[in-house]
Write a protein that holds these residues in place. Structure first.
Motif, PDB file in Angstrom:
ATOM      1  N   ILE A  18      44.814  70.948  -2.888  1.00 31.01           N
ATOM      2  CA  ILE A  18      45.283  70.296  -1.667  1.00 31.01           C
ATOM      3  C   ILE A  18      44.135  69.684  -0.877  1.00 31.01           C
ATOM      4  N   CYS A  19      43.074  70.477  -0.637  1.00 28.04           N
ATOM      5  CA  CYS A  19      41.980  69.994   0.220  1.00 28.04           C
ATOM      6  C   CYS A  19      40.647  69.868  -0.502  1.00 28.04           C
ATOM      7  N   GLY A  20      40.587  70.333  -1.784  1.00 25.00           N
ATOM      8  CA  GLY A  20      39.359  70.191  -2.551  1.00 25.00           C
ATOM      9  C   GLY A  20      38.336  71.291  -2.324  1.00 25.00           C
ATOM     10  N   TYR A  21      38.593  72.218  -1.395  1.00 27.70           N
ATOM     11  CA  TYR A  21      37.662  73.317  -1.136  1.00 27.70           C
ATOM     12  C   TYR A  21      37.583  74.194  -2.389  1.00 27.70           C
ATOM     13  N   SER A  22      36.360  74.663  -2.750  1.00 31.39           N
ATOM     14  CA  SER A  22      36.187  75.424  -3.989  1.00 31.39           C
ATOM     15  C   SER A  22      35.622  76.819  -3.730  1.00 31.39           C
ATOM     16  N   PHE A  23      35.867  77.725  -4.688  1.00 31.75           N
ATOM     17  CA  PHE A  23      35.507  79.129  -4.531  1.00 31.75           C
ATOM     18  C   PHE A  23      34.919  79.672  -5.829  1.00 31.75           C
ATOM     19  N   SER A  24      34.110  80.708  -5.692  1.00 30.45           N
ATOM     20  CA  SER A  24      33.521  81.348  -6.864  1.00 30.45           C
ATOM     21  C   SER A  24      34.508  82.325  -7.510  1.00 30.45           C
ATOM     22  N   LYS A  25      35.464  82.835  -6.720  1.00 26.75           N
ATOM     23  CA  LYS A  25      36.459  83.783  -7.228  1.00 26.75           C
ATOM     24  C   LYS A  25      37.859  83.188  -7.139  1.00 26.75           C
ATOM     25  N   LYS A  26      38.668  83.478  -8.158  1.00 28.62           N
ATOM     26  CA  LYS A  26      40.051  83.004  -8.152  1.00 28.62           C
ATOM     27  C   LYS A  26      40.851  83.661  -7.029  1.00 28.62           C
ATOM     28  N   SER A  27      40.551  84.946  -6.744  1.00 27.70           N
ATOM     29  CA  SER A  27      41.276  85.675  -5.699  1.00 27.70           C
ATOM     30  C   SER A  27      41.070  85.030  -4.330  1.00 27.70           C
ATOM     31  N   ASN A  28      39.856  84.495  -4.100  1.00 25.39           N
ATOM     32  CA  ASN A  28      39.587  83.809  -2.831  1.00 25.39           C
ATOM     33  C   ASN A  28      40.385  82.509  -2.739  1.00 25.39           C
ATOM     34  N   LEU A  29      40.543  81.830  -3.885  1.00 33.43           N
ATOM     35  CA  LEU A  29      41.355  80.618  -3.904  1.00 33.43           C
ATOM     36  C   LEU A  29      42.814  80.943  -3.594  1.00 33.43           C
ATOM     37  N   VAL A  30      43.310  82.032  -4.172  1.00 35.81           N
ATOM     38  CA  VAL A  30      44.700  82.448  -3.935  1.00 35.81           C
ATOM     39  C   VAL A  30      44.940  82.688  -2.444  1.00 35.81           C
ATOM     40  N   ARG A  31      44.013  83.389  -1.788  1.00 33.26           N
ATOM     41  CA  ARG A  31      44.155  83.656  -0.345  1.00 33.26           C
ATOM     42  C   ARG A  31      44.063  82.355   0.455  1.00 33.26           C
ATOM     43  N   HIS A  32      43.154  81.466   0.031  1.00 30.23           N
ATOM     44  CA  HIS A  32      42.982  80.197   0.739  1.00 30.23           C
ATOM     45  C   HIS A  32      44.249  79.348   0.686  1.00 30.23           C
ATOM     46  N   ILE A  33      44.899  79.301  -0.488  1.00 32.30           N
ATOM     47  CA  ILE A  33      46.100  78.477  -0.653  1.00 32.30           C
ATOM     48  C   ILE A  33      47.181  78.876   0.350  1.00 32.30           C
TER      49      ILE A  33
END
Length: 343
Positions: free
Chosen positions: A14-29
């Motif tokens: 959605i916004c292109g922000y990236s993370f080192s962990k998949k779990s952090n991406l899940v929370r961000h979404i």
């Protein structure tokens, strides 16, 4: 290893922000979707993350497991304890790269940085007003919804801001927590103390661009400017008479309603203005706070002292337009004018 390589393979579509962990991406979404999968079984509140639910449950159980070793205060969350400990140590680990100002919390630094960037990420969908903090937007929205969630338990008056309720309650308790170190006078609000201090320092930072007169308060300058512009923004709906100040309109309206909200507890006398009641009370107490520096005679009203001083100075400011004779009091001139109008 990604902490060393700084690799962030998990990106938000959605916004292109990236993370080192998949779990952090899940929370961000969830910040985009609004999903809050962790719900409280007691009150139904839901949260984006499990740890927030665990912390919330303490509001129901009363549990505060994180205790300060310095003062004994306890908290529901360890993060709150960490922030609290900084009030003892004075540590401010978050510094602004622009001006060097430092803060105890990262969230405060984020807000501060907006004073440099001018960013106002929170916008009102109704009128377009934008601001730097979400809490400010929440309060602003109440100007549209007219919601006033903070109510006084004494008189049931309600307010859109909690801070306004706190100040209002002081009208009931008489509390004046802000004291002047010079003369001991105390005030209900800090800004009133700041303004009062200028009576000691002589500072008058607000200057009229028309005539150069200066004032201790900006509000006084605003009222003064109306003497130049002739603006009278406060109008009476009954008779159409207009005023430069809202307080004057409020007093005027009482001439229509007959309301006299200020009453003497001794004799029951009532009046439209608080200042009038203060002067009236002196008829009971015998207080005469206005004294003549020449002869020591004292008066209940300042206006009477002004008139009395003319017996020493010889000033006679009220002059007859017919014969030029002058008087120390306006009432004397009014009586004199009758000698010209008699047939």
């Amino acid at each position: 290893m990604r902490t060393h390589t700084e690799e962030k393979p998990h990106s938000c579509e959605i916004c292109g922000y990236s993370f080192s962990k998949k779990s952090n991406l899940v929370r961000h979404i969830r910040t985009h979707s609004g999903e809050k999968p962790h719900s409280c079984e007691v009150c139904g509140n839901s949260f984006t993350e499990k740890y927030k639910l665990v912390s919330h449950m303490s509001t129901h159980t009363g549990e505060t497991p994180h205790t300060c070793e310095v003062c004994g205060s306890s908290f529901t969350e360890n993060s709150t304890l960490v922030k609290h400990i900084r009030t003892h140590t004075g540590e401010k680990p978050y510094s602004c790269e622009v001006c060097g100002y430092s803060f105890t919390e990262k969230s405060k630094l984020v807000k501060h940085i907006r004073t440099h960037t001018g960013e106002k990420p929170y916008s009102c969908e109704v009128c377009g007003y934008s601001c730097t903090e979400k809490s400010t937007l929440v309060i602003h929205m109440r100007t549209h919804t007219e919601e006033k969630p903070h109510s006084c338990e004494i008189c049931e008056y309600s307010f859109s801001k909690k801070s306004n309720l706190v100040r209002h309650i002081r009208t009931h308790t008489g509390e004046k927590p802000h004291s002047c170190e010079v003369c001991g006078n105390s005030f209900t609000e800090k800004y009133k103390l700041v303004s009062h201090m200028r009576t000691h320092t002589g500072e008058k930072p607000y200057t009229c661009e028309v005539c150069g007169s200066s004032f201790t308060e900006n509000s006084t300058l605003v009222k003064h400017i109306r003497t130049h512009t002739g603006e009278r923004p406060y109008s009476c709906e009954v008779c159409g008479y207009s005023f430069t100040e809202k307080s004057k309109l409020v007093k005027h309206i009482r001439t229509h309603t007959g309301e006299k909200p200020y009453s003497c507890e001794v004799c029951g006398y009532s009046c439209t203005e608080k200042s009038t009641l203060v002067i009236h009370m002196r008829t009971h107490t015998g207080e005469k706070p206005h004294s003549c520096e020449v002869c020591g005679y004292s008066f209940t009203k300042k206006s009477k002292l002004v008139i009395h001083m003319r017996t020493h100075t010889g000033e006679r400011p009220y002059s007859c337009g017919v014969c030029g004779y002058s008087f120390p009091q306006q009432s004397n001139l009014v009586g004199h004018m009758k000698t010209h109008t008699r047939t």
